[in-house]
Scaffold this motif. Sequence first.
Motif, PDB file in Angstrom:
ATOM      1  N   SER A 131      11.848  78.025  30.657  1.00 48.95           N
ATOM      2  CA  SER A 131      10.833  79.039  30.998  1.00 48.95           C
ATOM      3  C   SER A 131      11.432  80.274  31.677  1.00 48.95           C
ATOM      4  CB  SER A 131       9.751  78.487  31.917  1.00 48.95           C
ATOM      5  OG  SER A 131      10.184  78.464  33.236  1.00 48.95           O
ATOM      6  N   ALA A 132      11.252  80.140  31.081  1.00 47.02           N
ATOM      7  CA  ALA A 132      11.844  81.356  31.647  1.00 47.02           C
ATOM      8  C   ALA A 132      11.245  81.635  33.009  1.00 47.02           C
ATOM      9  CB  ALA A 132      11.601  82.519  30.732  1.00 47.02           C
ATOM     10  N   THR A 133      12.079  81.974  33.977  1.00 48.47           N
ATOM     11  CA  THR A 133      11.592  82.311  35.301  1.00 48.47           C
ATOM     12  C   THR A 133      11.092  83.741  35.281  1.00 48.47           C
ATOM     13  OG1 THR A 133      13.238  80.853  36.197  1.00 48.47           O
ATOM     14  CG2 THR A 133      12.248  82.416  37.719  1.00 48.47           C
ATOM     15  N   ALA A 134       9.901  83.901  35.747  1.00 49.43           N
ATOM     16  CA  ALA A 134       9.358  85.258  35.764  1.00 49.43           C
ATOM     17  C   ALA A 134       9.973  86.018  36.924  1.00 49.43           C
ATOM     18  CB  ALA A 134       7.845  85.206  35.922  1.00 49.43           C
ATOM     19  N   LEU A 135      10.730  87.041  36.638  1.00 51.41           N
ATOM     20  CA  LEU A 135      11.378  87.809  37.693  1.00 51.41           C
ATOM     21  C   LEU A 135      10.747  89.181  37.755  1.00 51.41           C
ATOM     22  CD1 LEU A 135      15.053  86.891  36.810  1.00 51.41           C
ATOM     23  CD2 LEU A 135      13.729  86.009  38.713  1.00 51.41           C
ATOM     24  N   GLY A 136      10.527  89.640  38.963  1.00 55.90           N
ATOM     25  CA  GLY A 136      10.001  90.983  39.113  1.00 55.90           C
ATOM     26  C   GLY A 136      11.140  91.969  38.922  1.00 55.90           C
ATOM     27  N   VAL A 137      11.141  92.720  37.846  1.00 56.42           N
ATOM     28  CA  VAL A 137      12.242  93.633  37.577  1.00 56.42           C
ATOM     29  C   VAL A 137      11.741  95.065  37.714  1.00 56.42           C
ATOM     30  CG1 VAL A 137      13.899  94.438  35.865  1.00 56.42           C
ATOM     31  CG2 VAL A 137      13.332  92.015  36.008  1.00 56.42           C
TER      32      VAL A 137
ATOM     33  N   LEU B 220      10.198  70.562  35.564  1.00 55.52           N
ATOM     34  CA  LEU B 220      11.168  70.571  36.662  1.00 55.52           C
ATOM     35  C   LEU B 220      12.599  70.269  36.229  1.00 55.52           C
ATOM     36  CD1 LEU B 220       8.976  68.726  39.340  1.00 55.52           C
ATOM     37  CD2 LEU B 220       9.471  71.172  39.202  1.00 55.52           C
ATOM     38  N   LEU B 221      12.758  69.743  35.036  1.00 50.87           N
ATOM     39  CA  LEU B 221      14.113  69.413  34.587  1.00 50.87           C
ATOM     40  C   LEU B 221      14.499  70.280  33.389  1.00 50.87           C
ATOM     41  CD1 LEU B 221      13.977  65.502  34.860  1.00 50.87           C
ATOM     42  CD2 LEU B 221      14.705  67.149  36.580  1.00 50.87           C
ATOM     43  N   GLY B 222      14.244  71.560  33.553  1.00 49.03           N
ATOM     44  CA  GLY B 222      14.485  72.483  32.454  1.00 49.03           C
ATOM     45  C   GLY B 222      15.919  72.464  31.961  1.00 49.03           C
ATOM     46  N   TYR B 223      16.866  72.259  32.867  1.00 50.41           N
ATOM     47  CA  TYR B 223      18.263  72.292  32.432  1.00 50.41           C
ATOM     48  C   TYR B 223      18.567  71.126  31.503  1.00 50.41           C
ATOM     49  CZ  TYR B 223      19.401  68.606  35.818  1.00 50.41           C
ATOM     50  OH  TYR B 223      19.452  67.419  36.497  1.00 50.41           O
ATOM     51  N   ILE B 224      17.884  70.016  31.698  1.00 48.46           N
ATOM     52  CA  ILE B 224      18.101  68.881  30.795  1.00 48.46           C
ATOM     53  C   ILE B 224      17.355  69.110  29.490  1.00 48.46           C
ATOM     54  CG2 ILE B 224      17.605  66.419  30.441  1.00 48.46           C
ATOM     55  CD1 ILE B 224      18.198  66.110  33.473  1.00 48.46           C
ATOM     56  N   MET B 225      16.122  69.565  29.604  1.00 46.15           N
ATOM     57  CA  MET B 225      15.353  69.832  28.394  1.00 46.15           C
ATOM     58  C   MET B 225      16.104  70.844  27.523  1.00 46.15           C
ATOM     59  SD  MET B 225      12.971  67.785  28.913  1.00 46.15           S
ATOM     60  CE  MET B 225      12.164  68.092  27.353  1.00 46.15           C
ATOM     61  N   GLY B 226      16.758  71.784  28.189  1.00 46.31           N
ATOM     62  CA  GLY B 226      17.493  72.800  27.445  1.00 46.31           C
ATOM     63  C   GLY B 226      18.694  72.255  26.699  1.00 46.31           C
ATOM     64  N   MET B 227      19.119  71.077  27.023  1.00 41.36           N
ATOM     65  CA  MET B 227      20.271  70.471  26.338  1.00 41.36           C
ATOM     66  C   MET B 227      19.869  69.578  25.178  1.00 41.36           C
ATOM     67  SD  MET B 227      23.073  69.142  28.998  1.00 41.36           S
ATOM     68  CE  MET B 227      22.120  68.797  30.429  1.00 41.36           C
ATOM     69  N   THR B 228      18.588  69.332  25.057  1.00 40.41           N
ATOM     70  CA  THR B 228      18.177  68.370  24.041  1.00 40.41           C
ATOM     71  C   THR B 228      18.270  68.966  22.645  1.00 40.41           C
ATOM     72  OG1 THR B 228      15.895  69.058  24.314  1.00 40.41           O
ATOM     73  CG2 THR B 228      16.583  67.129  25.555  1.00 40.41           C
TER      74      THR B 228
ATOM     75  N   GLY C 169      15.451  65.009  17.730  1.00 44.00           N
ATOM     76  CA  GLY C 169      15.674  63.567  17.731  1.00 44.00           C
ATOM     77  C   GLY C 169      15.866  63.003  19.128  1.00 44.00           C
ATOM     78  N   ASP C 170      16.210  63.854  20.098  1.00 39.92           N
ATOM     79  CA  ASP C 170      16.347  63.365  21.469  1.00 39.92           C
ATOM     80  C   ASP C 170      14.962  63.064  22.028  1.00 39.92           C
ATOM     81  OD1 ASP C 170      19.079  63.540  21.631  1.00 39.92           O
ATOM     82  OD2 ASP C 170      19.073  65.568  22.448  1.00 39.92           O
ATOM     83  N   ASN C 171      14.921  62.031  22.805  1.00 37.42           N
ATOM     84  CA  ASN C 171      13.647  61.640  23.386  1.00 37.42           C
ATOM     85  C   ASN C 171      13.852  61.470  24.879  1.00 37.42           C
ATOM     86  OD1 ASN C 171      11.121  60.648  23.799  1.00 37.42           O
ATOM     87  ND2 ASN C 171      11.581  58.586  23.051  1.00 37.42           N
ATOM     88  N   VAL C 172      13.347  62.384  25.653  1.00 38.54           N
ATOM     89  CA  VAL C 172      13.554  62.323  27.096  1.00 38.54           C
ATOM     90  C   VAL C 172      12.537  61.357  27.700  1.00 38.54           C
ATOM     91  CG1 VAL C 172      13.556  63.652  29.235  1.00 38.54           C
ATOM     92  CG2 VAL C 172      14.484  64.652  27.141  1.00 38.54           C
ATOM     93  N   ALA C 173      13.038  60.295  28.297  1.00 40.87           N
ATOM     94  CA  ALA C 173      12.111  59.289  28.815  1.00 40.87           C
ATOM     95  C   ALA C 173      12.727  58.516  29.959  1.00 40.87           C
ATOM     96  CB  ALA C 173      11.742  58.309  27.694  1.00 40.87           C
TER      97      ALA C 173
ATOM     98  N   ASP D 189      21.098  63.236  31.980  1.00 35.72           N
ATOM     99  CA  ASP D 189      21.946  64.203  31.280  1.00 35.72           C
ATOM    100  C   ASP D 189      23.379  63.712  31.135  1.00 35.72           C
ATOM    101  OD1 ASP D 189      22.410  64.392  33.986  1.00 35.72           O
ATOM    102  OD2 ASP D 189      22.867  66.527  33.928  1.00 35.72           O
ATOM    103  N   THR D 190      23.530  62.416  31.089  1.00 32.98           N
ATOM    104  CA  THR D 190      24.879  61.896  30.848  1.00 32.98           C
ATOM    105  C   THR D 190      24.865  60.971  29.652  1.00 32.98           C
ATOM    106  OG1 THR D 190      24.491  60.052  32.321  1.00 32.98           O
ATOM    107  CG2 THR D 190      25.537  61.976  33.276  1.00 32.98           C
ATOM    108  N   ILE D 191      25.987  60.905  29.017  1.00 37.03           N
ATOM    109  CA  ILE D 191      26.180  59.960  27.925  1.00 37.03           C
ATOM    110  C   ILE D 191      27.007  58.828  28.499  1.00 37.03           C
ATOM    111  CG2 ILE D 191      27.442  59.620  25.796  1.00 37.03           C
ATOM    112  CD1 ILE D 191      26.686  62.636  25.235  1.00 37.03           C
TER     113      ILE D 191
END
Length: 569
Positions: free
Chosen positions: A16-22, A294-302, A305-309, A339-341
């Motif tokens: 998600s982008a984090t909404a930043l006031g620019v 809350l775990l965007g960094y992990i979701m971003g790696m999927t 076929g990946d199933n986050v659970a 986020d580990t194999i």
Amino acid sequence: MMKENISRRNFLKGASATALGVAASGLISACEPKVATTAPTNVEATEAPAAPVSSWRTPPEPIADDQISTTYDCDVLSLGVGFAGLCALRAAAEKNPDIKLMGVERQKRDEWALFGHDFGHINSEFQADLGIPKVDEVEFLNNWQLMTQNKSNPALVMQFAKHSGETIDWIRKVLSQSVLDACVPMFWPETEHVIHQLNTGFRYYPGTAQWWTADNAIEAKEVMKDVLAYVEASLPSVQLFFGTTAQYVLKDASGAVVGAIATDADGKYVKYNAKRVILATGDFGSNPEMVKDLLGYIMGMTMEGDNVAMPMARDGTGHKMGVWAGGRLETEISTMGLDTIMADTLGGLWLDEEAIRFCNESYSGPEIRTFIAARLKRRKIVAVYDSTAPEMALYSFPGHGSFEPTQENIDALVDQLDKAYKAGATGDNGYFAADSLDQLAEYVGYTGEQKAAFLAQVEQYNTLCDAGVDSDFGKDPRLMFPIKAGPFYGHVITPTIGFGLVTTGGFVTDNDQQVLGQDYKPIPGLYASGNTCGMRFGPAYITPTPGVSIGIACTLGKVLGEHLVDTVA
Ligand SMILES: Cc1cc2nc3c(=O)[nH]c(=O)nc-3n(C[C@H](O)[C@H](O)[C@H](O)COP(=O)(O)OP(=O)(O)OC[C@H]3O[C@@H](n4cnc5c(N)ncnc54)[C@H](O)[C@@H]3O)c2cc1C
């Protein structure tokens, strides 16, 4: 089958982008040549880090007073009675029996279950009696900070270092003999080859108290059931409400947290007035919306076929309640495993699908060392070793997921390798064996150019082993075993990410686990312990000794209970 392998396999199964006031302003004067300029960019800090709007962040409508069926008053209220909550209540009651303590627990009394088997700690009498050396607390703290990139709160970590030993002894004191008898120290006794500090700097300590009988009959839940039985029988100042689900915390006009609303087993609303409220409801891993948010960094790696659970995890009510009350969550929330194999426990030589080596296979325990694979390699990995594998396994370090070189585990390893050898081209359980490297390459699926690469990589690895310096990836020389003596083995791993046990992060707190608000000031009356408490692990769950999640939940729970007594007395 060996214990650690069972652990790994269970772990993989369940996997998600984090909404930043620019404010941009670029002024080009009319008489100046019109060249492209970079506009100065100001990123405004918002009061709270902006986050995507998710339904879980919206508090429920308050329950009207006339809907409350019963009201209770107490000094300290724990929302959640798990490792942290139960230890907090017990410790508070033992310190001052005149303090009124209550615990609200969603599970029914007869179904109450907690997860795990390893209680990580240092410097207990349990360890001293076994001859396990005392650990220097300063060294322990600094190692922890190194492992967590200094993103954990050193004050909380030091409390763990100082008090985890006494906490485990305190827990053991009230256990029934059969449960006590089932307790074994992990990675103890040690082999002469044990590695306490890897060349990457990370240190590992033996002596975790483990409850793991072959039939899983005695686990952490049996331990804590004994603690619960003791609390119920011996500490009358503690009143527990099972089958009761905390809904939200109450604040007064000054912004102080002064209690909570819960629903009882009949769905009736119950109000608890309290001077101090502890969020001890565990993690949020089984709440898909919170995981995504809350775990965007992990979701971003999927990938497809990946199933986050995290099917065994809690649903995050404590995190929700704290956010609704204005609490500040840490921004890098760690997870146990997600986020580990969980690649090969032995180390060996890891090659990717193109048969190319890509990392130091023994950089650390699996939580950190497989980051590279998770972020870089999402296709087949082959761990290669030779007939010295059982000897290599003795050169272990006592972190979670490391090979624990007990005779039973070594026998199981030898058995697995034998089975692979007998199975030939089909392999056994992902393990393949052959008398020649050439043959092994084919068994593990390397043909043509990949086969040539495989042979060249093994040769290069052997050269590094002979030189005693891994000038390619920096592996500890003590773990550099050349691949020369057949039979040769290949363990084929299909990397996936997305299966974890629990989330291990939460609220930013002060040194007394008091939840901080958006202004980094403590919210009066509100505390977080166990997996609702953040800044214990930094960006990843780490294990300088196995089982520190339970260890830190129990220890900081106890420390918090003792502290709160002083604040309300
Ligand atoms: C299969 C498995 C194996 C594990 N093995 C290990 C291990 O060996 N060693 C280790 O260190 N860690 C292990 N862990 C992780 C460990 O179990 C957790 O990190 C630990 O439980 C955290 O303790 P806690 O007190 O924060 O939460 P929990 O122990 O989860 O306790 C939270 C309590 O709050 C209750 N609750 C939740 N929501 C509400 C609500 N709204 N109202 C009232 N009550 C509520 C829950 O029912 C629960 O009883 C394992 C986890 C899993 C899933």
